[in-house]
Enzyme design. Structure first.
Site, PDB file in Angstrom:
ATOM      1  N   LYS A   1     -23.332  19.899 -22.305  1.00  0.00           N
ATOM      2  CA  LYS A   1     -22.858  19.141 -23.469  1.00  0.00           C
ATOM      3  C   LYS A   1     -21.429  18.662 -23.229  1.00  0.00           C
ATOM      4  O   LYS A   1     -21.069  17.530 -23.574  1.00  0.00           O
ATOM      5  CB  LYS A   1     -22.931  20.025 -24.721  1.00  0.00           C
ATOM      6  CG  LYS A   1     -24.352  20.272 -25.177  1.00  0.00           C
ATOM      7  CD  LYS A   1     -24.478  21.388 -26.204  1.00  0.00           C
ATOM      8  CE  LYS A   1     -25.957  21.690 -26.456  1.00  0.00           C
ATOM      9  NZ  LYS A   1     -26.200  22.937 -27.163  1.00  0.00           N
TER      10      LYS A   1
ATOM     11  N   GLN B   1     -24.295  27.749 -30.554  1.00  0.00           N
ATOM     12  CA  GLN B   1     -25.262  27.831 -29.460  1.00  0.00           C
ATOM     13  C   GLN B   1     -26.232  28.997 -29.711  1.00  0.00           C
ATOM     14  O   GLN B   1     -25.804  30.123 -29.953  1.00  0.00           O
ATOM     15  CB  GLN B   1     -24.486  28.035 -28.147  1.00  0.00           C
ATOM     16  CG  GLN B   1     -25.292  27.866 -26.891  1.00  0.00           C
ATOM     17  CD  GLN B   1     -25.689  26.422 -26.610  1.00  0.00           C
ATOM     18  OE1 GLN B   1     -24.894  25.510 -26.677  1.00  0.00           O
ATOM     19  NE2 GLN B   1     -26.957  26.228 -26.297  1.00  0.00           N
TER      20      GLN B   1
ATOM     21  N   ASP C   1     -26.631  19.490 -35.466  1.00  0.00           N
ATOM     22  CA  ASP C   1     -27.914  20.000 -34.972  1.00  0.00           C
ATOM     23  C   ASP C   1     -28.989  19.948 -36.063  1.00  0.00           C
ATOM     24  O   ASP C   1     -30.166  20.175 -35.781  1.00  0.00           O
ATOM     25  CB  ASP C   1     -27.756  21.464 -34.530  1.00  0.00           C
ATOM     26  CG  ASP C   1     -27.686  21.595 -33.013  1.00  0.00           C
ATOM     27  OD1 ASP C   1     -28.028  20.620 -32.315  1.00  0.00           O
ATOM     28  OD2 ASP C   1     -27.298  22.669 -32.536  1.00  0.00           O
TER      29      ASP C   1
END
Ligand code: NAP
Length: 284
Positions: free
Chosen positions: A50, A94, A117
């Site tokens: 990322k 994460q 997300d």
């Protein structure tokens, strides 16, 4: 048979996003923060992927790497710190988190307007109502692949295997919104092979290396492989590519398939958040 490379498609998306960000030269950069707890090597490698992608399009990236044993309250405080920072546009926690942390409580702490997300209840609700909000990146990537391949979803029989909150479930919602007739399968599904064999489009997200072979494929089907597995030191999908390739009309490979599209939509969602935060300020 058409192989759709998400890696090529995502390069186009990234080039457009880079151009979009260039309009804001002279202003603060767009900024994505990834919060990672513990030392899971796969998570670290995803986080660094990322970072590379952000930097390539001119987006600022911060990795906040926290110790495995961190207390939940301390983690929530750190998330809140970024929630209230005006120069942060997107926050990703994460996954997976260490077992002692309540994943739902942690994800819910991310401000919905920075939840790129799409995993907060608010954004999940927006997805299910089909209203404006952040939708999960992998399902968005799969939809973009289907569109690029010219697949008409209307009235088609689509089977999605895997019902996770991250992939299968939101994907079923997006497909339904495009008038597909969706069967959402999982580990308790009976006669899975029969269901798959009747499907015009098969999307697999189960995390089992090369599980789907020719016995599951209808001739001429479109097959999208979301799975990422490590087998004998190599990455492979949930679909046995070589075994099915002569039967299908469209297929995605692993690697270079859905994975790069997930990254493209993570960037795209962050750019959207940034543009909203910057109001009308551009150099256009
Ligand atoms: P997950 O949370 O572990 O969910 C797996 C799903 O597959 C569950 O719904 C499970 O059913 C179902 N399943 C497992 N074995 C099955 C079987 N034998 N038959 C039918 N269904 C079965 O996984 P996930 O997060 O959705 O990820 C799935 C895969 O996609 C993994 O390989 C992951 O690495 C990959 N992934 C890739 C990307 C990308 O960008 N390419 C992004 C996210 C995930 P139950 O619900 O009944 O347990």
């Amino acid at each position: 048979m058409q192989v759709i490379y998400g890696s090529e498609l995502s390069a186009q998306y990234k080039a457009e996003l880079k151009e979009e960000l260039a309009k804001y030269a002279g202003f603060r950069p767009a900024h994505l923060v990834v919060i990672m707890v513990g030392d899971n090597p796969a998570s670290l490698s995803y986080a660094l992927g990322k970072k590379k992608a952000c930097e390539a399009i001119g987006m600022r990236f911060t990795l906040r790497h926290l110790p495995e044993a961190i207390a939940e309250d301390e983690l929530l405080e750190i998330i809140n710190e970024y929630n209230y920072k005006e120069d942060v546009d997107g926050i990703i926690v994460q996954l997976p988190l260490p077992k002692h942390l309540n994943e739902r409580r942690v994800l819910e702490t991310v401000l919905a307007s920075k939840d790129i997300d799409g995993l907060t209840t608010y954004n999940m609700g927006k997805l299910f109502l089909q209203e404006k909000g952040f939708y999960p990146c992998t399902p968005l990537g799969v939809m973009a692949i289907l569109k690029a391949a010219g697949v008409d979803l209307r009235g088609k029989r689509v089977s999605v295997i895997g019902r996770s909150m991250l992939v299968g479930l939101p994907l079923a919602r997006l497909l339904t919104a495009q008038d597909a007739t969706v069967t959402l399968c999982h580990s308790k599904t009976e006669k899975l092979q029969d269901i798959c064999k009747q499907s015009d489009i098969l999307i697999v997200a189960i995390g089992k290396a090369r599980f789907i072979d020719h016995e599951y494929i209808k001739e001429g089907a479109v097959v999208i492989d979301v799975g990422v597995n490590r087998l004998d030191g190599h990455l492979c999908g949930d679909v046995d590519f070589d075994d099915v390739k002569d039967l299908v009309s469209v297929i995605t490979p692993v690697p270079k398939g859905v994975g790069p599209m997930t990254i493209a939509f993570l960037l795209s969602n962050t750019v959207d958040a940034y543009k909203r935060n910057m109001g009308g300020n551009t150099n256009d």
